[in-house]
Design a protein around this motif. Structure first.
Motif, short mmCIF file in Angstrom:
data_model
loop_
_atom_site.label_atom_id
_atom_site.label_comp_id
_atom_site.label_asym_id
_atom_site.label_seq_id
_atom_site.Cartn_x
_atom_site.Cartn_y
_atom_site.Cartn_z
N ARG A 199 0.87 -1.18 0.00
CA ARG A 199 0.00 0.00 0.00
C ARG A 199 0.90 1.23 0.00
NH1 ARG A 199 -1.66 3.03 4.64
NH2 ARG A 199 -0.64 1.71 6.14
N THR A 200 0.54 2.20 -0.81
CA THR A 200 1.38 3.39 -0.89
C THR A 200 0.57 4.66 -0.60
OG1 THR A 200 0.99 3.57 -3.26
CG2 THR A 200 2.97 2.43 -2.58
N THR A 201 1.23 5.60 -0.02
CA THR A 201 0.66 6.93 0.22
C THR A 201 1.50 7.91 -0.58
OG1 THR A 201 -0.04 6.36 2.47
CG2 THR A 201 0.28 8.69 1.99
N ILE A 202 0.90 8.49 -1.60
CA ILE A 202 1.65 9.42 -2.44
C ILE A 202 0.85 10.71 -2.53
CG2 ILE A 202 2.64 9.83 -4.72
CD1 ILE A 202 2.97 6.87 -5.06
N GLU A 203 1.38 11.77 -1.98
CA GLU A 203 0.66 13.04 -1.93
C GLU A 203 1.62 14.17 -2.24
OE1 GLU A 203 -0.89 12.92 2.05
OE2 GLU A 203 -1.85 10.99 1.70
N ALA A 204 1.32 14.91 -3.28
CA ALA A 204 2.18 16.01 -3.67
C ALA A 204 1.45 17.33 -3.43
CB ALA A 204 2.56 15.89 -5.15
N HIS A 205 2.09 18.21 -2.69
CA HIS A 205 1.49 19.51 -2.39
C HIS A 205 2.16 20.61 -3.19
CE1 HIS A 205 -0.95 18.45 1.19
NE2 HIS A 205 -0.14 17.41 1.21
N GLY A 206 1.34 21.59 -3.54
CA GLY A 206 1.89 22.72 -4.28
C GLY A 206 0.76 23.65 -4.66
N LEU A 207 0.92 24.31 -5.79
CA LEU A 207 -0.12 25.22 -6.27
C LEU A 207 -0.62 24.74 -7.63
CD1 LEU A 207 1.31 28.78 -5.47
CD2 LEU A 207 -0.28 27.41 -4.13
N CYS A 208 -1.94 24.78 -7.77
CA CYS A 208 -2.50 24.43 -9.07
C CYS A 208 -2.27 25.60 -10.04
CB CYS A 208 -3.98 24.12 -8.95
SG CYS A 208 -5.02 25.54 -8.64
N ALA A 209 -2.55 25.36 -11.31
CA ALA A 209 -2.28 26.37 -12.32
C ALA A 209 -3.03 27.67 -12.03
CB ALA A 209 -2.66 25.84 -13.70
N ALA A 210 -4.29 27.54 -11.66
CA ALA A 210 -5.10 28.74 -11.43
C ALA A 210 -4.54 29.57 -10.28
CB ALA A 210 -6.55 28.33 -11.13
N CYS A 211 -4.15 28.91 -9.20
CA CYS A 211 -3.66 29.66 -8.05
C CYS A 211 -2.28 30.25 -8.32
CB CYS A 211 -3.64 28.77 -6.81
SG CYS A 211 -5.31 28.47 -6.17
N ARG A 212 -1.51 29.55 -9.11
CA ARG A 212 -0.21 30.10 -9.45
C ARG A 212 -0.38 31.39 -10.25
NH1 ARG A 212 3.79 26.61 -12.73
NH2 ARG A 212 1.79 25.55 -13.01
N ASP A 213 -1.32 31.37 -11.16
CA ASP A 213 -1.55 32.55 -11.99
C ASP A 213 -2.13 33.69 -11.15
OD1 ASP A 213 -0.64 31.09 -14.06
OD2 ASP A 213 -2.61 30.68 -14.94
N ALA A 214 -2.99 33.34 -10.20
CA ALA A 214 -3.66 34.38 -9.42
C ALA A 214 -2.73 34.99 -8.38
CB ALA A 214 -4.88 33.78 -8.73
N ALA A 215 -1.69 34.28 -8.03
CA ALA A 215 -0.84 34.74 -6.92
C ALA A 215 -0.02 35.98 -7.28
CB ALA A 215 0.10 33.62 -6.48
#
Lengths: 163, 163
Positions: A147-163
């Motif tokens: 069983r694996t736990t794979i979770e990547a955090h960051g910013l989605c395209a929309a939030c990157r553009d809005a920032a």
DNA sequence: GCGTTTCTGTTATGAGATAACATCACGGAC
DNA sequence: GTCCGTGATGTTATCTCATAACAGAAACGC
């Protein structure tokens, strides 16, 4: 969900006919697996689908009653466990939250990896090569990976553009 | 750690001179980064290194005092946060536990993936291609990935053989 | 109908983590 | 040396997350 930014966010949950259809399909799958889609299970799945992004267990508990009444924790946790068992929901360990499974077509439990926007909460479930790579690395080290736990955090395209 | 089996387990923590040396090296790295290796930080790192496998925060709290006195939670959580910041410890989200970083040579924060034996608790930190693959998948979906959680559970070679 | 199994409701509590604030130690400026 | 700012610690309290345990109700097979 996480307020690390100040712009507006779109939300992507299901509602109306699409929600009803998803619930019906889920029920059909559960029944064909010989189990029951009981009211609390349906309600929790509905809340997850309506949200469309990871939801904290205690938010589900608070929103559980249609009349505003909260549920007792075990009611929701049991439903979540059931939904996870049927591959209809996943726990996101890194943020202690739960999300409806995107690929509801697939039956049973399945591996999953997640892309999570820390800004708006939008979460994409991907079944890419991540599991294979990590399973192979595990095998190379002598591990039998279950069983694996794979979770990547960051910013989605929309939030990157809005920032 | 998890008692899902009944055979004996070897343990792989540091002790004696090897522990002292690891602590000295860690202190040198902290100092060269312009920060202080204070007693609680050193103590928590020592406990993690001695264990050699993931440890629950409240186990660290219970074992904190050399005389058997427990620490207050913030003491340990602050030390853990510090150690994580310096890449000397990692949180394993899927089991809410903390582990000393294997690659203490590398400075600063770094990505990591873990192979965790659900039987004996042995945990291997691997810096394989997992991060790259998931980051690439994120980029393809428009996400700017900042941090990944990659944890694979299963049985290590020894526990598979013993089972 | 009757027993078995499964699910639910409820109470209580265990485990994980942090907020808030007072106090203390270190290091630099003078 | 002493004053002061910064960062670390000690302490209290509380918040969030999750499950154990058990009684009662609903569904299912016969």
């Amino acid at each position: 969900m996480n307020a690390v930014c100040d712009h507006d966010h779109l939300h992507s949950g299901l509602d109306g006919a699409r929600l009803d259809r998803a619930l019906s399909e889920a029920e059909a799958r559960v029944v064909s697996a010989g189990e029951r889609m009981t009211p609390p299970r349906r309600r929790v799945l509905s809340l997850l689908l309506e949200s469309g992004e990871p939801v904290k267990a205690y938010d589900l508990i608070a929103r559980f009653g249609e009349d505003g009444q909260a549920a007792k924790p075990p009611t929701v946790y049991r439903a979540l466990e059931f939904l996870e068992r049927h591959g209809m929901a996943h726990r996101i360990a890194s943020i202690s939250a739960y999300v409806a499974c995107a690929g509801q077509e697939v039956g049973g439990s399945h591996a999953a990896a997640f892309l999570i926007c820390d800004c708006c909460g939008v979460t994409r479930e991907i079944d890419g090569p991540g599991q294979d790579v990590i399973a192979a690395a595990g095998a190379a080290a002598g591990y039998a990976i279950a069983r694996t736990t794979i979770e990547a955090h960051g910013l989605c395209a929309a939030c990157r553009d809005a920032a």
